[in-house]
Motif scaffolding. Structure first.
Motif, PDB file in Angstrom:
ATOM      1  N   ILE A 171       0.844  -1.204   0.000  1.00  0.00           N
ATOM      2  CA  ILE A 171       0.000   0.000   0.000  1.00  0.00           C
ATOM      3  C   ILE A 171       0.878   1.253   0.000  1.00  0.00           C
ATOM      4  N   SER A 172       1.899   1.247   0.841  1.00  0.00           N
ATOM      5  CA  SER A 172       2.798   2.389   0.956  1.00  0.00           C
ATOM      6  C   SER A 172       3.535   2.643  -0.357  1.00  0.00           C
ATOM      7  N   SER A 173       3.977   1.585  -0.999  1.00  0.00           N
ATOM      8  CA  SER A 173       4.744   1.737  -2.247  1.00  0.00           C
ATOM      9  C   SER A 173       3.863   2.290  -3.358  1.00  0.00           C
ATOM     10  N   VAL A 174       2.635   1.757  -3.488  1.00  0.00           N
ATOM     11  CA  VAL A 174       1.720   2.267  -4.521  1.00  0.00           C
ATOM     12  C   VAL A 174       1.381   3.726  -4.214  1.00  0.00           C
ATOM     13  N   LEU A 175       0.984   3.975  -2.972  1.00  0.00           N
ATOM     14  CA  LEU A 175       0.528   5.320  -2.588  1.00  0.00           C
ATOM     15  C   LEU A 175       1.634   6.358  -2.776  1.00  0.00           C
ATOM     16  N   ALA A 178       5.902  11.811   2.959  1.00  0.00           N
ATOM     17  CA  ALA A 178       6.869  11.151   3.855  1.00  0.00           C
ATOM     18  C   ALA A 178       6.167  10.109   4.727  1.00  0.00           C
ATOM     19  N   THR A 179       4.969  10.426   5.205  1.00  0.00           N
ATOM     20  CA  THR A 179       4.233   9.479   6.067  1.00  0.00           C
ATOM     21  C   THR A 179       3.770   8.278   5.245  1.00  0.00           C
ATOM     22  N   ALA A 180       3.296   8.533   4.028  1.00  0.00           N
ATOM     23  CA  ALA A 180       2.882   7.433   3.144  1.00  0.00           C
ATOM     24  C   ALA A 180       4.058   6.499   2.861  1.00  0.00           C
ATOM     25  N   ASN A 181       5.214   7.076   2.634  1.00  0.00           N
ATOM     26  CA  ASN A 181       6.408   6.292   2.289  1.00  0.00           C
ATOM     27  C   ASN A 181       6.973   5.530   3.496  1.00  0.00           C
ATOM     28  N   TRP A 206      15.623  10.271   7.299  1.00  0.00           N
ATOM     29  CA  TRP A 206      15.368  11.276   6.254  1.00  0.00           C
ATOM     30  C   TRP A 206      13.868  11.570   6.144  1.00  0.00           C
ATOM     31  N   LEU A 207      13.059  10.505   6.145  1.00  0.00           N
ATOM     32  CA  LEU A 207      11.601  10.691   6.008  1.00  0.00           C
ATOM     33  C   LEU A 207      11.021  11.414   7.225  1.00  0.00           C
ATOM     34  N   VAL A 208      11.486  11.046   8.420  1.00  0.00           N
ATOM     35  CA  VAL A 208      10.984  11.724   9.627  1.00  0.00           C
ATOM     36  C   VAL A 208      11.393  13.201   9.579  1.00  0.00           C
TER      37      VAL A 208
END
Ligand code: AMP
Ligand code: MN
Ligand code: MN
Length: 325
Positions: free
Chosen positions: A31-35, A151-154, A180-182
């Motif tokens: 889900i995260s990768s698609v989104l 960033a949250t989706a990833n 990095w994402l945080v």
């Protein structure tokens, strides 16, 4: 691998109509990768659709952006895809009917399963902890700006596929990417609340029945159990929302291999396997036409006698365990 990534970025830059597809029985990484791919490509001005040819479990469907950006198969029938990007799927059967469209478009496969069959025109297969880490790298190379939403989706996929940063696939790249994402606003407390602190009461009640049919074998090093449609019906749980207790079985002291058999449709079971430290469950999965990783793998099997099928799978595992001696 760099050449593949550059080729993928080149293909995406060239294309206008892009389909991003995830795998059936979707998990958090999928889900995260698609989104995060869909959000990124939309920001680049592409005409993009996210699709999964399978129902999405409630705990992931509630994640911000999922209902809006990931559609069912029917919504893409008429979509004029020039480029199809498959994420987190190891073989064509894992993307359902969307594979039929590979005939008419260029295709890219981005995946982290060692069992991948390289079914795209360009394949980037590397043993990252999560496919979401690979999507992040592509998005960065495309020059997409990251904010809290993206960033949250990833981050979701990296969190779920590493068991919230504790499985053996949690290497330094995981912590680097998460940092990095945080830094970009990725909200890990929100994700853990959505995923870990959100268990429906019915799932806890079902756990009792699941334990009632649990068995141990091979000196208590193999633990297994099943969930049938009847067991789900008792608590009014839809098959697509069936909980996974395989991690609970693995957590038992002395258990090396945990297996759950979950009925998805009448007489069709999804088999989830986990190992603790040395046994390669992906070998068992491949034997039964499935796939996965050394510590987490799965397959589907048709049976009208679950106890007998359990015994067949356990016997296969025991034979393989013997071969390690
Ligand atoms: P699960 O037990 O469903 O959480 O899956 C564990 C791992 O095995 C994940 O990486 C899945 O993508 C993979 N997997 C599960 N079922 C299959 C299957 N039928 N074919 C290929 N890979 C699978
Ligand atoms: Mn994954
Ligand atoms: Mn997955």
């Amino acid at each position: 691998m760099l050449r593949n990534i550059e080729a993928i970025v080149g293909e995406i830059e060239k294309a206008k109509n892009i389909l991003v597809v995830g795998h059936i029985m979707p998990d958090g990484d999928d889900i995260s990768s698609v989104l995060s791919m869909v959000i990124a490509l939309e920001r680049l001005g592409k005409n993009v659709r996210g699709v999964i040819d399978y129902e999405i479990p409630a705990y992931l469907e509630e994640f911000p952006g999922v209902k809006d950006k990931i559609k069912s198969y029917d919504c893409i029938k008429e979509f004029p895809a020039e480029l199809i990007i498959s994420v987190d799927a190891s073989s064509p059967d894992r993307i359902g009917r969307v594979y039929d469209h590979f005939k008419f478009a260029r295709s890219i496969v981005i995946d982290h399963h060692a069992t991948n069959t390289y079914f795209g025109n360009i394949n980037w297969v590397e043993m990252y902890g999560a496919t979401a880490q690979m999507v992040m790298r592509i998005n960065k190379m495309l020059g997409v700006e990251y904010d809290k939403e993206l960033a949250t989706a990833n981050l979701l996929g990296i969190a779920t596929d590493t068991g919230f940063f504790k499985y053996s696939n949690t290497d330094a790249t995981v912590f680097e990417d998460v940092a990095w994402l945080v830094g970009k606003g990725g909200d890990i407390a929100f994700i853990s609340n959505m995923i870990l602190e959100n268990r429906p009461l019915e799932h806890i009640l079902l756990y009792k029945d699941f334990l009632d049919v649990m068995k141990l074998d091979y000196n208590n090093t193999i633990a297994y159990s099943h969930i049938t449609l009847d067991m789900l019906k008792k608590y009014d749980i839809k098959p697509k929302d069936s909980p996974s207790f395989v991690g609970d079985l693995r957590s038992i002291k002395g258990v090396e291999v945990a297996i759950t058999f979950t009925e998805a449709e009448e007489n069709e079971f999804h088999v989830s396997m986990r190992s603790k430290s040395w046994f390669d469950v992906s070998k068992v999965a491949v034997h039964f036409d499935g796939g996965g990783h050394p510590r987490a793998a799965g397959f589907s099997i048709n049976t009208d006698n679950i106890e007998k099928t359990e015994q067949e799978v356990i016997d296969t595992i025991k034979k393989l365990m013997e071969s390690y001696k």
